[in-house]
Design a protein around this motif. Structure first.
Motif, PDB file in Angstrom:
ATOM      1  N   ALA A  87       0.453  -1.116   0.518  1.00 13.74           N
ATOM      2  CA  ALA A  87      -0.102  -0.008  -0.434  1.00 13.74           C
ATOM      3  C   ALA A  87       0.874   1.239  -0.020  1.00 13.74           C
ATOM      4  O   ALA A  87       0.797   2.112  -1.258  1.00 13.74           O
ATOM      5  N   SER A  88       1.910   1.483   0.827  1.00 13.06           N
ATOM      6  CA  SER A  88       3.378   2.430   0.445  1.00 13.06           C
ATOM      7  C   SER A  88       3.339   2.549  -0.470  1.00 13.06           C
ATOM      8  O   SER A  88       3.819   3.684  -0.640  1.00 13.06           O
ATOM      9  N   ILE A  94       1.655   6.355  -6.915  1.00 13.36           N
ATOM     10  CA  ILE A  94       1.359   7.038  -7.642  1.00 13.36           C
ATOM     11  C   ILE A  94       1.228   8.554  -7.028  1.00 13.36           C
ATOM     12  O   ILE A  94       0.879   9.546  -8.315  1.00 13.36           O
ATOM     13  N   THR A  95       2.112   9.024  -6.227  1.00 12.57           N
ATOM     14  CA  THR A  95       2.092  10.246  -5.893  1.00 12.57           C
ATOM     15  C   THR A  95       2.957  10.620  -6.474  1.00 12.57           C
ATOM     16  O   THR A  95       3.071  12.279  -6.799  1.00 12.57           O
ATOM     17  N   ALA A 102       2.211  16.748 -13.852  1.00 13.83           N
ATOM     18  CA  ALA A 102       1.773  17.267 -13.649  1.00 13.83           C
ATOM     19  C   ALA A 102       2.466  18.609 -14.138  1.00 13.83           C
ATOM     20  O   ALA A 102       2.505  19.354 -14.249  1.00 13.83           O
ATOM     21  N   ILE A 103       4.186  18.574 -13.128  1.00 15.35           N
ATOM     22  CA  ILE A 103       4.745  19.601 -13.884  1.00 15.35           C
ATOM     23  C   ILE A 103       4.911  19.036 -15.379  1.00 15.35           C
ATOM     24  O   ILE A 103       5.341  20.228 -15.724  1.00 15.35           O
ATOM     25  N   TRP A 104       5.438  18.226 -16.010  1.00 16.36           N
ATOM     26  CA  TRP A 104       4.920  18.009 -17.597  1.00 16.36           C
ATOM     27  C   TRP A 104       3.977  18.658 -18.012  1.00 16.36           C
ATOM     28  O   TRP A 104       4.620  19.417 -18.999  1.00 16.36           O
ATOM     29  N   THR A 133      -5.571   2.758  -8.642  1.00  9.01           N
ATOM     30  CA  THR A 133      -4.891   3.082  -7.560  1.00  9.01           C
ATOM     31  C   THR A 133      -5.212   1.413  -7.741  1.00  9.01           C
ATOM     32  O   THR A 133      -4.211   1.200  -6.935  1.00  9.01           O
ATOM     33  N   VAL A 134      -5.987   1.262  -7.076  1.00  7.31           N
ATOM     34  CA  VAL A 134      -6.180  -0.152  -7.894  1.00  7.31           C
ATOM     35  C   VAL A 134      -5.490  -1.620  -8.283  1.00  7.31           C
ATOM     36  O   VAL A 134      -5.207  -2.497  -7.825  1.00  7.31           O
TER      37      VAL A 134
END
Length: 200
Positions: A87-88, A94-95, A102-104, A133-134
């Protein structure tokens, strides 16, 4: 090209993670790759095939190498200790991916439009939850429990599922090559799943 990922992943696992891969597993991986190729060969080329370029092919090849690195690094993190659970590890992936993407996007295309219909927002949310996510969590959960070379064979089930959904939902008709390819992929996955050989 993506059908080669199981073989590339096995080679990377043998080289960098020192997994011992038996000849029978190599044979199953190559059979899976052949099956994926037959599925692709049995599909219509369409506009995407006509518009293929060398640059696009090289980007796909680079993405396959990046995927191998991603899988092997994720597996090493999860085996390093309790601080990196599936999970971590998925959350970090993902983060980090979201921030870099987003930067790109902002640097190359500017801010994306937020004026979308409710249906579009719901589709984006469902895609983010289910397809990102899943699936990332489930992949990492499995990867923490099996060898990377063993997990890689299941990647080629994606075109099989896509072909089945195409028949069931869109009325597609599968040719002989696609059917034989699907059987090869499924057979290779079953063989690898039932094999009890373990990496050294």
């Amino acid at each position: 090209m993506v059908g080669n990922l199981p073989v590339l992943l096995a080679a990377g696992a043998a080289l960098f993670a020192h997994e011992r891969i038996t000849p029978s597993r190599w044979l199953a991986l190559f059979a899976s790759t052949l099956g994926a190729a037959l599925i692709a060969f049995g599909a219509s080329t369409g506009e995407a095939g006509a518009a293929a370029t060398l640059a696009g092919d090289l980007l796909v090849a680079a993405s396959l190498l990046a995927a191998v690195a991603w899988v092997l690094i994720s597996q090493r993190l999860m085996k390093a200790g309790r601080d990196y659970s599936p999970a971590s590890t998925s959350a970090y992936i993902i983060t980090g991916g979201t921030v870099l993407l987003a930067i790109w996007v902002f640097a190359t295309e500017g801010p994306p439009s937020v004026h979308l219909s409710l249906r579009t927002w719901l589709s984006v949310a469902a895609s983010g939850l289910l397809a990102t996510t899943v699936t990332t969590y489930l992949w990492n959960w499995g990867l923490a429990r099996v060898a990377a070379s063993k997990a890689g064979v299941f990647v080629n089930l994606e075109p099989v599922v896509g072909a089945i959904l195409g028949v069931a939902l869109l009325g597609d008709v599968l040719g002989r090559y696609a059917i034989v390819g699907g059987l090869l992929v499924i057979g290779a996955a079953i063989f690898v799943a039932q094999s009890d050989d373990h990496p050294a």
